[in-house]
Scaffold this motif. Structure first.
Motif, PDB file in Angstrom:
ATOM      1  N   SER A   1       0.815  -1.212   0.000  1.00 50.75           N
ATOM      2  CA  SER A   1       0.000   0.000   0.000  1.00 50.75           C
ATOM      3  C   SER A   1       0.851   1.266   0.000  1.00 50.75           C
ATOM      4  CB  SER A   1      -0.933   0.012   1.214  1.00 50.75           C
ATOM      5  OG  SER A   1      -0.190  -0.010   2.423  1.00 50.75           O
ATOM      6  N   VAL A   2       2.095   1.179   0.458  1.00 49.93           N
ATOM      7  CA  VAL A   2       3.009   2.324   0.421  1.00 49.93           C
ATOM      8  C   VAL A   2       3.957   2.221  -0.773  1.00 49.93           C
ATOM      9  CG1 VAL A   2       4.772   3.603   1.696  1.00 49.93           C
ATOM     10  CG2 VAL A   2       2.856   2.575   2.915  1.00 49.93           C
ATOM     11  N   LEU A   3       4.346   0.997  -1.126  1.00 51.68           N
ATOM     12  CA  LEU A   3       5.308   0.809  -2.205  1.00 51.68           C
ATOM     13  C   LEU A   3       4.721   1.137  -3.579  1.00 51.68           C
ATOM     14  CD1 LEU A   3       7.397  -2.414  -1.426  1.00 51.68           C
ATOM     15  CD2 LEU A   3       8.257  -0.126  -1.947  1.00 51.68           C
ATOM     16  N   ILE A   4       3.538   0.615  -3.872  1.00 48.78           N
ATOM     17  CA  ILE A   4       2.988   0.772  -5.221  1.00 48.78           C
ATOM     18  C   ILE A   4       2.789   2.239  -5.601  1.00 48.78           C
ATOM     19  CG2 ILE A   4       0.982   0.276  -6.681  1.00 48.78           C
ATOM     20  CD1 ILE A   4       0.758  -2.426  -5.316  1.00 48.78           C
ATOM     21  N   PRO A   5       2.185   3.094  -4.753  1.00 46.17           N
ATOM     22  CA  PRO A   5       2.082   4.511  -5.145  1.00 46.17           C
ATOM     23  C   PRO A   5       3.436   5.202  -5.297  1.00 46.17           C
ATOM     24  CG  PRO A   5       0.541   4.001  -3.375  1.00 46.17           C
ATOM     25  CD  PRO A   5       1.444   2.827  -3.501  1.00 46.17           C
ATOM     26  N   SER A   6       4.466   4.671  -4.644  1.00 46.19           N
ATOM     27  CA  SER A   6       5.780   5.292  -4.730  1.00 46.19           C
ATOM     28  C   SER A   6       6.486   4.994  -6.049  1.00 46.19           C
ATOM     29  CB  SER A   6       6.672   4.803  -3.576  1.00 46.19           C
ATOM     30  OG  SER A   6       6.085   5.090  -2.322  1.00 46.19           O
ATOM     31  N   LEU A   7       5.944   4.059  -6.832  1.00 47.52           N
ATOM     32  CA  LEU A   7       6.587   3.691  -8.089  1.00 47.52           C
ATOM     33  C   LEU A   7       6.295   4.681  -9.207  1.00 47.52           C
ATOM     34  CD1 LEU A   7       5.915  -0.172  -8.114  1.00 47.52           C
ATOM     35  CD2 LEU A   7       7.869   1.082  -7.181  1.00 47.52           C
TER      36      LEU A   7
ATOM     37  N   LEU B   1      -1.616   2.650   6.756  1.00 52.35           N
ATOM     38  CA  LEU B   1      -1.089   1.683   7.715  1.00 52.35           C
ATOM     39  C   LEU B   1      -1.745   1.808   9.076  1.00 52.35           C
ATOM     40  CD1 LEU B   1       2.724   2.011   6.867  1.00 52.35           C
ATOM     41  CD2 LEU B   1       1.077   0.365   5.949  1.00 52.35           C
ATOM     42  N   ALA B   2      -2.029   0.657   9.689  1.00 58.19           N
ATOM     43  CA  ALA B   2      -2.549   0.603  11.052  1.00 58.19           C
ATOM     44  C   ALA B   2      -1.633  -0.183  11.977  1.00 58.19           C
ATOM     45  CB  ALA B   2      -3.941  -0.028  11.065  1.00 58.19           C
ATOM     46  N   ASP B   3      -0.801  -1.055  11.418  1.00 58.99           N
ATOM     47  CA  ASP B   3       0.122  -1.873  12.207  1.00 58.99           C
ATOM     48  C   ASP B   3       1.394  -1.079  12.484  1.00 58.99           C
ATOM     49  OD1 ASP B   3       1.627  -3.784  13.430  1.00 58.99           O
ATOM     50  OD2 ASP B   3       1.521  -5.253  11.792  1.00 58.99           O
ATOM     51  N   GLU B   4       1.757  -0.924  13.750  1.00 60.36           N
ATOM     52  CA  GLU B   4       2.950  -0.155  14.121  1.00 60.36           C
ATOM     53  C   GLU B   4       4.214  -0.752  13.541  1.00 60.36           C
ATOM     54  OE1 GLU B   4       4.074  -0.271  18.244  1.00 60.36           O
ATOM     55  OE2 GLU B   4       4.456   1.901  18.272  1.00 60.36           O
TER      56      GLU B   4
ATOM     57  N   LEU C   1       4.699  -1.810  10.643  1.00 63.18           N
ATOM     58  CA  LEU C   1       4.851  -1.427   9.241  1.00 63.18           C
ATOM     59  C   LEU C   1       5.157   0.051   9.070  1.00 63.18           C
ATOM     60  CD1 LEU C   1       1.843  -3.407   7.672  1.00 63.18           C
ATOM     61  CD2 LEU C   1       4.244  -4.102   7.799  1.00 63.18           C
ATOM     62  N   TYR C   2       5.189   0.801  10.179  1.00 61.63           N
ATOM     63  CA  TYR C   2       5.402   2.246  10.100  1.00 61.63           C
ATOM     64  C   TYR C   2       6.782   2.574   9.522  1.00 61.63           C
ATOM     65  CZ  TYR C   2       1.367   3.298  13.125  1.00 61.63           C
ATOM     66  OH  TYR C   2       0.117   3.440  13.652  1.00 61.63           O
ATOM     67  N   PRO C   3       6.886   3.645   8.737  1.00 64.47           N
ATOM     68  CA  PRO C   3       8.204   4.226   8.440  1.00 64.47           C
ATOM     69  C   PRO C   3       8.637   5.124   9.592  1.00 64.47           C
ATOM     70  CG  PRO C   3       6.508   5.436   7.285  1.00 64.47           C
ATOM     71  CD  PRO C   3       5.809   4.307   7.988  1.00 64.47           C
ATOM     72  N   ILE C   4       9.824   5.686   9.484  1.00 56.26           N
ATOM     73  CA  ILE C   4      10.348   6.507  10.573  1.00 56.26           C
ATOM     74  C   ILE C   4       9.471   7.721  10.832  1.00 56.26           C
ATOM     75  CG2 ILE C   4      12.242   8.088  11.160  1.00 56.26           C
ATOM     76  CD1 ILE C   4      14.199   6.081  10.163  1.00 56.26           C
ATOM     77  N   THR C   5       8.985   8.359   9.788  1.00 55.30           N
ATOM     78  CA  THR C   5       8.183   9.577   9.966  1.00 55.30           C
ATOM     79  C   THR C   5       6.950   9.311  10.813  1.00 55.30           C
ATOM     80  OG1 THR C   5       7.162   9.082   7.817  1.00 55.30           O
ATOM     81  CG2 THR C   5       8.966  10.677   7.851  1.00 55.30           C
ATOM     82  N   LEU C   6       6.246   8.254  10.503  1.00 56.28           N
ATOM     83  CA  LEU C   6       5.022   7.934  11.248  1.00 56.28           C
ATOM     84  C   LEU C   6       5.352   7.438  12.652  1.00 56.28           C
ATOM     85  CD1 LEU C   6       2.001   8.035  10.749  1.00 56.28           C
ATOM     86  CD2 LEU C   6       2.091   5.658   9.999  1.00 56.28           C
ATOM     87  N   GLY C   7       6.455   6.703  12.782  1.00 54.05           N
ATOM     88  CA  GLY C   7       6.850   6.223  14.103  1.00 54.05           C
ATOM     89  C   GLY C   7       7.245   7.352  15.037  1.00 54.05           C
ATOM     90  N   LEU C   8       8.004   8.321  14.537  1.00 53.44           N
ATOM     91  CA  LEU C   8       8.389   9.457  15.370  1.00 53.44           C
ATOM     92  C   LEU C   8       7.178  10.285  15.777  1.00 53.44           C
ATOM     93  CD1 LEU C   8      11.674  10.706  13.642  1.00 53.44           C
ATOM     94  CD2 LEU C   8      11.439   9.350  15.720  1.00 53.44           C
TER      95      LEU C   8
END
Length: 310
Positions: A172-178, A248-251, A253-260
């Motif tokens: 869900s994050v990878l495909i739009p980034s392509l 994303l709802a699962d912690e 799977l978070y990237p750094i931005t969302l985790g911070l």
């Protein structure tokens, strides 16, 4: 009756004018007034300060304890040097979730930027070097994609991915980034200028296929564009916040931005998360700095390519 011709007076050799008298100068500042130089330098200094001050603030405050973070000047060291202790706490907090966030960001940014760059370069090369029906329409759609911000497409993408069951996953994050409309637009302009049609025609005469022409002849000429698109795409995906927030709802799977941001939201009841957030922000800029330092020589080489006549 004889006529005599008087000898012509000897002409003095023309005096060579110095560059200063001729209004020219051999220095790089030719044609630029001192006032313009001062103004340009001042603007560049202001821009550099604007970008470097936040980084400086993060570095300074990552060395402080939570109490010193609020009890000392934010732009100077104080309260002891606890950088390594703070970074250790960042890496071990919440069961060591930060390294998982960093790995997720590397997957999203690394894989996404590499594939997006390849697709953008290939599509830009095709737009620049091939004539086909609907080319102008495709080009207009690419320009339209450049003008549409990513936040405007996040919610429609969520509904689309939700309908096929891909939300709350890496895809869900990878495909739009392509997809990189700006990279495609930049690649088409650079390919049109950097790849000569004569070279491609010579390759076709020698029996080289179109795919081989792109990989063996065009790609080496497009290295500066590749580096530029890769850098923009990597930084854009690494700093992306809104799309992972929606998808994303699962912690885990978070990237750094969302985790911070998740840590920052807990600072009201747990003040120690302030220091975790600051230390995590410091660690998050290190991969970007390394990438820029490694790739800048390719970038600078492409900017000067063709500037010296052989």
């Amino acid at each position: 009756m004889s006529t005599t011709t008087s000898p012509r007076p000897a002409q003095k050799p023309a005096k060579r004018r110095t560059p200063a008298e001729d209004g020219r100068s051999g220095s790089r500042s030719a044609g630029r007034s001192p006032a313009a130089t001062i103004i340009v330098t001042a603007i560049l200094a202001i821009v550099a300060i604007y970008f470097l001050v936040p980084v400086y603030w993060v570095i300074v405050n990552a060395t402080k304890s939570t109490d010193a973070l609020f009890g000392t000047n934010g732009f100077w060291f104080g309260g002891g040097f606890q950088l390594f202790e703070n970074l250790g706490n960042v890496l071990t907090a919440n069961g060591g979730i930060f390294p998982r966030w960093a790995l997720n960001s590397l997957i999203y940014s690394g894989l996404g930027s590499a594939l997006a760059t390849y697709f953008a370069i290939a599509a830009g090369y095709a737009l620049a070097k091939y004539d086909f029906r609907g080319k102008k329409l495709v080009y207009a759609m690419v320009l339209g994609g450049v003008l549409v911000p990513g936040t405007a497409t996040a919610l429609p993408l969520f509904f689309l991915f939700s309908s096929v069951g891909l939300t709350n996953s890496y895809w869900s994050v990878l495909i739009p980034s392509l997809v990189s409309p700006f990279g495609l637009f930049l690649s088409s302009i650079y390919a049109n200028a950097a790849v000569p049609d004569e070279v491609l025609e010579a390759g076709r005469i020698d029996g080289v296929g179109e795919i081989a022409l792109f990989h063996r002849i065009a790609l080496p000429q497009l290295v500066p564009a590749i580096v530029t698109v890769l850098l923009f795409q990597f930084v854009g995906i690494w700093n992306n916040y809104f799309l992972p927030l929606v998808m994303l709802a699962d912690e885990k799977l978070y990237p750094i931005t969302l985790g911070l941001d998740n840590w920052r939201a807990q600072t009201d009841r747990l003040p120690e998360f302030y220091q975790l957030t600051v230390g995590g922000a410091l660690l998050s800029v290190i991969p970007l700095a390394i990438l820029i330092l490694v790739l800048q020589r390719f970038w600078r080489g492409g900017l000067t390519e063709g500037s010296v006549k052989g």
